[in-house]
Structure formats: structure tokens, C-alpha cells
Design an enzyme around this catalytic site. Structure first.
Site, PDB file in Angstrom:
ATOM      1  N   GLU B  56       0.818  -1.209   0.000  1.00 12.18           N
ATOM      2  CA  GLU B  56       0.000   0.000   0.000  1.00 12.18           C
ATOM      3  C   GLU B  56       0.853   1.260   0.000  1.00 12.18           C
ATOM      4  O   GLU B  56       1.927   1.296   0.615  1.00 12.18           O
ATOM      5  CB  GLU B  56      -0.884   0.017   1.249  1.00 12.18           C
ATOM      6  CG  GLU B  56      -1.836  -1.155   1.314  1.00 12.18           C
ATOM      7  CD  GLU B  56      -2.529  -1.282   2.658  1.00 12.18           C
ATOM      8  OE1 GLU B  56      -3.696  -1.703   2.666  1.00 12.18           O
ATOM      9  OE2 GLU B  56      -1.911  -0.958   3.690  1.00 12.18           O
ATOM     10  N   ARG B 112       3.598   4.491  15.887  1.00 12.20           N
ATOM     11  CA  ARG B 112       2.484   5.407  15.640  1.00 12.20           C
ATOM     12  C   ARG B 112       1.139   4.713  15.783  1.00 12.20           C
ATOM     13  O   ARG B 112       0.149   5.341  16.178  1.00 12.20           O
ATOM     14  CB  ARG B 112       2.635   6.121  14.303  1.00 12.20           C
ATOM     15  CG  ARG B 112       2.354   5.331  13.028  1.00 12.20           C
ATOM     16  CD  ARG B 112       0.868   5.288  12.686  1.00 12.20           C
ATOM     17  NE  ARG B 112       0.613   4.969  11.311  1.00 12.20           N
ATOM     18  CZ  ARG B 112      -0.161   3.957  10.895  1.00 12.20           C
ATOM     19  NH1 ARG B 112      -0.726   3.131  11.759  1.00 12.20           N
ATOM     20  NH2 ARG B 112      -0.377   3.769   9.609  1.00 12.20           N
ATOM     21  N   ASP B 227      -7.499  -4.931   9.662  1.00 18.00           N
ATOM     22  CA  ASP B 227      -7.046  -3.729   8.963  1.00 18.00           C
ATOM     23  C   ASP B 227      -6.942  -3.900   7.463  1.00 18.00           C
ATOM     24  O   ASP B 227      -6.255  -3.140   6.790  1.00 18.00           O
ATOM     25  CB  ASP B 227      -5.708  -3.264   9.532  1.00 18.00           C
ATOM     26  CG  ASP B 227      -4.624  -4.314   9.330  1.00 18.00           C
ATOM     27  OD1 ASP B 227      -4.943  -5.416   8.847  1.00 18.00           O
ATOM     28  OD2 ASP B 227      -3.471  -4.017   9.651  1.00 18.00           O
ATOM     29  N   SER B 292      -9.404   0.739  14.671  1.00 17.83           N
ATOM     30  CA  SER B 292      -8.149   1.261  14.127  1.00 17.83           C
ATOM     31  C   SER B 292      -7.732   0.530  12.861  1.00 17.83           C
ATOM     32  O   SER B 292      -7.667  -0.703  12.842  1.00 17.83           O
ATOM     33  CB  SER B 292      -7.054   1.089  15.192  1.00 17.83           C
ATOM     34  OG  SER B 292      -5.777   1.038  14.602  1.00 17.83           O
TER      35      SER B 292
END
Lengths: 348, 348
Positions: B56, B112, B227, B292
Site C-alpha cells: 500500500e 504510531r 485492517d 483502528s
């Protein structure tokens, strides 16, 4: 470790191979990838436009390798001593997703753009073409000249730039390369008698570098400079009486000369010409246009070619772009450990 | 030259700052960027899916800086001793389009992701939350634990992984960090009495890590592992009785837990909670879920934070990723010149 080819190594590599052989080899990889066009994942590039320019990501994959290029286009940069276009790219293994090669692609983009232009002209220009006009003598111009010399044997150039300094730079750079160069006083003069016309100007606006009356029968136009929304070089009347060849129509309709035309304006995909599925030039008096904008597969081909060229050489460095923990799930272990202080209770 | 932060320098930098202070600083940058969410260019990431994984590109820009991350996700990689996720990223100036910083982002992504989870929990978990369950003790688990300790003071963990080796690794890594850790025999046991439940498993399939009966009133679920399309961790019944908070709905509906729900399933954007425009947790018995998936702005924040941290240190190298010709239009001049041989005719 990831192989890294920076600018210094790229210059050394090209020096060791020679720029014309490099362009010929590169064009071979680009042609091979156009021949297997349906096997690529294709999408228009992902552009982030701002007032002064654009930053683009250009990904593609053939199912075994994945490549992408980062490239910017900022025409005003030259006023600050910076380049209009800079680029870098990465080649990865699809199976693992791991990057294998990171490379500068500013020089590489110049080379692959020129190699693609010459490759297209080999299918689209008249076989007896011997004179090329070049309008716009900026960063891309020498690369175009050398690619056409290397791939088509074109060694007679008629050139024009509004800036005499650009012309002087062009002449000095090509002095050692065996061209016969006529410096014209205008674009009109440059195109007289040219079999191929290359337009490669840089302003980010709709310009008329070629007007309809400048283009005679039988000419092949290699339109390189118009490559983003609002940036074109050809008067639209030329497009109406020419056959237009493009890389990836979905992208070219946004960025190329044909952004001036309706969405269903007929174009021919270059890969179909290269595979022989569709005719390229059919008649001596036909006007052909390669509406070049540059497509992700060409950068993919360039990265593939580069990977094969640096293999076994010293023209790359190894860089630690990727973590390589002994246990792949123990990424945290790379960060080292302070003195123990946790209380651990095993069981409920 | 472009600043380059490789793995070795990243490890040194984090070591010099300390991982908890690093997470706190990073969360501050992520929070600041969520506060100015409308000023970012936002789009779902550009994914290239293959049989075993995905590669990605995640670009974003605030008009002054442009950043993107390359990241892969290949769950089968660990069988070959490779990591599921590797990443790197670049921060550029929008005005010139020039890249300024190239960095490893495998460690950075872990940091992060954890910092964003803890940041979200600060707005969504009960204020008196003191116990966190973690299901899945892979690469991301220690980072999650430390972020929740650094940002929320959570130091009691109840953990479970189907693989005892992963559990042993987790315990060894966190031994020095002052946690009280209970190793559970099952996910069911792990969640008993937990105020926060973090799910962070890695299989690329629709799994049921949490079933509806495992989730009691007042719990905050930090759902990290689901995800990408086809990869979820929560039984959909849980979503029906919870309030779901997301980063960028357009992307989360493709990749997150809510891919199980209809396209109009109600969600709240995290940035609205952070700015105070919308309420986060409204009641002690409310079940909140942070679905998330990781968004480009978080990587942008991480690159911005990194840039500011390495400034004035020795924790980066300079690499020649960009050409810098003296005359910006004379790219060709970098390639050097063989002996003269061209014939030049000035004038027509």
C-alpha cells in the site's frame, strides 16, 4: 538490506555502459513490458496538486514485482535553482512485499521518457525519417535527441528554444555526440522539413507550441511536454487531422494533449501497436502523434532494467531501510532492553 | 541531499529519547494533526492486493508538507522468517516537491499505531481504566502496552496468544518496563475484568477474536488487528451494541471491523472527538470501539515528529537521492562528456 542506487552510482553506471547503449537496453525492457501490457495492474497516477506543482505516486505490478515512482513537477523551481522534475522509485517482491531496490529516478525518468518516445517513433514515424525538430531545450531535450539517434539513427536536428542559454547548453552537451544541428530562430523555422517533431516545453499552462499550419503531411509528432491537467502544447486542430497514440488512455485523457478533446476522442493504445494487434502508421502522408505523458509501467521497466544492470557490479550501496529481527515477530527486541523491573504472574 | 534515517539510526534515536517519552511526543504530534484534520488531503490508501498480501501507498498533505508511506502486509511472511509488515516513508516540501526525509517506518509504524490507539483511548476509555487485556502478542503488542502505560498509566495487563513462544517473547521484552502481567489460558480468560481490550492478531481472514458474550458494559475495545478487506477480529454483534470511532470512514469501511456492517453503519470520526465537536464516551456503561486501521495522517505526524527529533543530531545520514545540477535545466550535464564530434550549424 535494500539495494540503493543514488545519483553518483547512477552516473557511474551510465558512464560504464554508455548512454546510447543504456537507452537501447532500456527501450528493450520497456518494449518487452508493453508486449505483456494486460499482465500489469494499471491505474492513473495518484496526484497531489498544489499551487506551484504536483507530487505524484505511480505504482504498478506484474504480479511478481511491484514498482512505484515518486515524481514531482514544479515548473517554477528553476527560478530558485532547483529542477522542475525530481524522482525516485522502488522495486519490490510481490510475494513478500519487501522492497529490494531503491533508486534515484530523476536521471532515470529522463532516460525512460526518451526511450519510450523513440520506441513509439520506431512504430509510428516514417521509416525513412532522418530529420527531427526539437522545440524546447530543457532537461529532457538531450535525452530525446540521443534516444532517437540510438534507436532510429536520427542524427539531423533542427532545434529551438525561447531562451538562448538553453540552446547553448544543448549544443555544448551534444557537441561530442555526432549530431548535425541547425539552430532555428523560431519554432516555425525549426519544423521546416522535419520528419519528426518533438515538443518538450515545460510551462504549466495551455500553450500553442505547434499550431495547425506548422504540421505537414507525413510528420510524426512526439508530444512530450504536455503532461498534466492544464498543460498542453498542440493546437487542437492538429489532433483532429492526426492519429493519436497513447500509453494508458485513462491517464492520458486527464494529462495529455487529448485533455483538449471530448472524452470519447479516438485514440490507439501504443501496446496494441507494439504487439501488432493494431496498425501504427498506415500511409506516408498520415500525421501520427505520440501523446506522451509517461506511465507507471515505463518506470517499472526502468527499475527492472536497472536491477539487472547493477547486479554483480559495485554501482549500488546496501542500506538498512528494513528491520530484520532474528524472530520476525520480535520487532520490539530490536530496541534493546533496560534493566528488569516488571512483575510477571504466569497463570490466572 | 535527503536526510535518511535507517533502522540503525532509528534504534539509536529511540534509545536516546527513551521509548515512553518517544511515544508521548509522537502522540502529541498525532493529536495536533487530528485537531487540524480538515486541512489535510485525504484519500483511502492505494492498495495492490496479491494472493499472500498487500502493498500500500499512503499519501497525504497539509499544503506545506507532503508525506507518504509504503507498507506491506503479508501474514505468511513469518513462516519464512520475514516480518508481516515492513514500511518506509518520505516527507517532502509541497512548494518545491523535493523530498527532504526518507525513513524506515517499520518501527515507526509500530510506534504510531500504538500511540494512536492510546490517544484514542484517552478520549474513549473510562477515566479510571487500569487493566488492559491484549489478545495477540505479535510485533505490535509491546508497543501497544507501552503506549497505554505512557499515555494512560495502564500497568496491569492480562494477555493471551495461541502461541506460547509469542507470549514468552512478550514477557521477556516487557520484563524491564514495570508492568504487572497476567498470562491467561484463553482470550475469554484474558478479558475478565479488563477495562480496555486490545485485539491485535495478524491472520488475514475474518476471525472471531472477541465474541459478543466476552464484552461487558463499560469496556473500551482497541481493535487493531482487523485492517484490510477480509480481515476482522470482532463478532459483528459487538458492533451493534457499541459506539464505533474511526479515523477516516471512507477507508475504515473498506478495511476495518465495520466492513462487516452496512455502508451507512453509524460511526464517529476520532478527530471530531479530539477537537471536542462530538462527545467521546458519554456513560460509564457505554461500550466504545476504536476501529483502528491506521491512516496516512498518522504516518505524516510520525515523519514530522521524526524530522524534528533528528534535527541537530547525528541520527541520520545524507543520501544522494536527488540530482543537483548547477544549472537546474542541465540534467544531462551530470552525465559527463566524451570527446567532441558534433557538427553545429548556427542559423538556418
Amino acid at each position: 538490506m535494500v539495494q540503493y542506487v543514488g545519483v553518483e552510482n547512477m552516473v557511474r553506471l551510465i558512464g560504464s555502459i554508455g548512454i546510447e547503449p543504456y537507452l537501447i537496453g532500456l527501450a528493450g525492457y520497456i518494449e518487452a513490458d508493453f508486449r505483456r501490457w494486460p499482465s500489469f495492474e494499471k491505474a492513473p497516477r495518484v496526484a497531489s496538486h498544489s499551487r506551484d506543482g504536483v507530487i505524484e505516486l505511480m505504482p504498478t505490478s506484474d504480479g511478481e514485482l511491484y514498482g512505484f515512482k515518486y515524481v514531482n513537477g514544479h515548473p517554477k523551481n528553476t527560478r530558485a535553482g532547483l529542477q522542475t522534475v525530481t524522482a525516485f522509485g522502488v522495486l519490490s517482491d510481490v510475494e513478500t512485499g519487501y522492497p529490494r531496490l531503491l533508486s534515484e529516478m530523476t536521471i532515470t525518468t529522463a532516460l525512460r521518457t526518451a526511450a519510450t518516445s523513440a520506441l513509439a517513433a520506431r512504430y509510428l514515424a516514417r521509416e525513412d525519417a532522418s530529420v527531427m525538430a526539437i522545440i524546447g531545450l530543457g532537461s529532457q531535450s538531450e535525452f530525446q535527441a540521443l534516444a532517437f539517434k540510438a534507436l532510429l539513427g536520427i542524427d539531423k536536428l533542427r532545434v529551438f528554444d525561447i531562451d538562448p542559454a538553453a540552446t547553448a547548453k544543448f549544443l555544448a552537451n551534444l557537441a561530442p555526440h555526432g549530431f548535425e544541428i541547425m539552430v532555428a530562430a523560431s519554432a516555425q523555422e525549426a519544423v521546416i522539413g522535419a520528419d519528426i517533431i518533438t515538443t518538450v516545453t515545460a510551462d504549466k499552462l495551455n500553450a500553442t507550441i505547434l499550431s495547425d499550419n506548422m504540421v505537414g503531411a507525413g510528420v510524426h509528432i512526439n508530444a512530450v511536454g504536455g503532461d498534466c491537467p492544464g498543460k498542453t502544447e498542440l493546437q487542437r486542430d492538429i489532433l483532429l487531422r492526426a492519429d493519436v497514440f497513447v500509453e494508458f488512455p485513462e491517464q492520458t485523457r486527464i494529462e495529455g494533449e487529448i485533455q483538449q478533446m471530448a472524452g470519447d476522442f479516438p485514440v490507439t493504445e501504443l501496446w496494441r501497436v507494439i504487439t501488432g494487434a493494431t496498425a501504427g502508421r498506415c500511409a506516408r502522408d498520415q500525421i501520427t502523434i505520440f501523446d506522451s505523458v509517461g506511465f507507471a509501467t515505463e518506470d517499472f521497466s526502468a527499475l527492472r532494467y536497472l536491477r539487472d544492470q547493477v547486479e554483480g557490479t559495485t554501482y549500488y550501496d546496501n542500506i538498512d531501510l528494513l528491520t530484520a529481527p532474528e524472530d520476525p515477530r520480535n520487532l520490539f527486541g530490536l530496541l534493546g532492553r533496560p534493566a528488569a523491573s516488571s512483575r510477571v504472574a504466569l497463570g490466572a
